[in-house]
Design an enzyme around this catalytic site. Structure first.
Site, PDB file in Angstrom:
ATOM      1  N   LYS A 154       0.838  -1.207   0.000  1.00 37.53           N
ATOM      2  CA  LYS A 154       0.000   0.000   0.000  1.00 37.53           C
ATOM      3  C   LYS A 154       0.871   1.254   0.000  1.00 37.53           C
ATOM      4  CE  LYS A 154      -3.758  -2.425   2.317  1.00 37.53           C
ATOM      5  NZ  LYS A 154      -4.471  -2.729   3.556  1.00 37.53           N
ATOM      6  N   GLN A 166      -4.350  -1.091   9.679  1.00 37.11           N
ATOM      7  CA  GLN A 166      -4.262  -2.434   9.094  1.00 37.11           C
ATOM      8  C   GLN A 166      -4.879  -3.462  10.054  1.00 37.11           C
ATOM      9  OE1 GLN A 166      -3.103  -3.194   5.991  1.00 37.11           O
ATOM     10  NE2 GLN A 166      -3.731  -5.304   6.386  1.00 37.11           N
ATOM     11  N   ASP A 173     -10.751   3.412   4.051  1.00 32.19           N
ATOM     12  CA  ASP A 173     -11.095   1.986   3.935  1.00 32.19           C
ATOM     13  C   ASP A 173     -12.617   1.795   3.894  1.00 32.19           C
ATOM     14  OD1 ASP A 173      -9.151   0.096   3.556  1.00 32.19           O
ATOM     15  OD2 ASP A 173      -8.617  -0.103   5.674  1.00 32.19           O
TER      16      ASP A 173
END
Ligand code: NAD
Length: 287
Positions: free
Chosen positions: A54, A98, A121
């Site tokens: 990422k 994460q 997200d």
């Protein structure tokens, strides 16, 4: 005739080129460079690989990306304090924590602490609610990537029978909502579904995200079906495979995504796109 194998890498490349253009335009218009903060707790090897990908992808398109690392035994308050700090930092437009997190954390407490305007997200309840009513700013990256793959291949969704195998909060459920919003008739299957094949055989578009290698066999799909394999499974011999028996199903489907090289690169790409959206919105006056 065997299915067309959709290259997620090619679709991702074209969207990443668009991302670069959006970043240039934003710089010219408002002097803003999109910023992404990634929070990583613990030392799980797969999480590290995902985070590295990422960060690298973000930097490659021109997003300024920063990693904030914590040991696995950190007190949740320290991570929440970092999120508060990032929420208040105008250089940071997107915040990603994460997952998974160590057991001392409440995942919901962490996800809901992220400003809804920086929730790239798309896991904050506000954005989940937006998805339910068909008006979300940050669609969750993996199902968003699936929608972009179908759009790129000009595969119609309206009126189609879509069957989703897997009902997780990050893939299956948001996928179902996006497909419904696009006008599909949707069935969602999961581990408790009796006789999976009686559902999958009806699918015009089959999206599989169960995490079970070889779950979908050729006799479970209709000839001409579009098959999107979201699964990522590492076999004992080290190979990475999806949830679909690729060799068998490729002979029956009209389109199929491979693993690796299908949905995976799209997930990271849609994170970049959401981060740029957040930066673009930060330059607009609130409504
Ligand atoms: P999860 O474990 O949270 O959810 C799995 C879902 O599949 C559950 O709803 C479960 O009920 C269902 N399921 C499990 N076994 C089943 C079976 N035998 N029949 C029918 N349904 C079954 O997993 P997740 O986070 O949604 O991820 C699913 C898969 O997708 C994993 O392989 C994961 O690695 C992969 N994944 C890929 C990407 C990507 O970018 N390509 C992103 C996220 C997840």
């Amino acid at each position: 005739m065997p299915a067309k194998i959709i290259s997620g890498n090619a679709v991702a490349k074209s969207i990443r080129n668009d991302c670069k253009e959006r970043i240039s335009a934003l710089g010219r218009r408002a002097g803003v460079v999109p910023g992404l903060a990634v929070v990583l707790v613990g030392d799980s090897a797969p999480s590290r690989v995902y985070v590295r990908k990422k960060l690298h992808a973000a930097q490659e398109v021109g997003i300024v990306a920063h990693l904030f690392e914590f040991p696995s035994n950190v007190a949740p308050e320290a991570v929440l304090a970092k999120i508060d700090e990032l929420n208040a930092d105008p250089r940071v437009h997107g915040i990603l924590v994460q997952l998974p997190l160590p057991p001392q954390f409440s995942i919901f407490e962490v996800l809901h602490r992220i400003s809804r305007d920086k929730d790239v997200d798309g896991f904050h309840l506000y954005n989940v609610g937006g998805l339910v009513v068909g008006d979300t700013i940050f669609p969750p990256c993996t199902p968003f990537g699936v929608m972009k793959i179908l759009e790129h291949e000009n595969i119609p969704i309206e009126g189609q029978n879509v069957v989703i195998v897997g009902a997780s909060n990050i893939v299956g459920k948001p996928m179902a909502l996006m497909m419904m919003q696009a006008g599909a008739t949707v069935a969602v299957c999961h581990a408790k579904t009796r006789d999976l094949a009686q559902f999958t055989i009806l699918a015009d578009i089959l999206v599989v995200a169960a995490g079970v290698p070889g779950l979908i066999l050729p006799q479970m799909v209709k000839t001409g079906c579009v098959v999107v394999d979201v699964g990522i499974n590492r076999l004992a011999d080290g190979r990475i495979v999806g949830d679909v028996d690729f060799e068998g199903v490729v002979k029956k489907a009209s389109y199929i995504t491979p693993v690796p090289g299908g949905v995976g690169p799209m997930t990271v790409t849609m994170l970049l796109s959401n981060t740029i959206t957040a930066a673009e919105k930060s330059t607009m006056a609130p409504i």
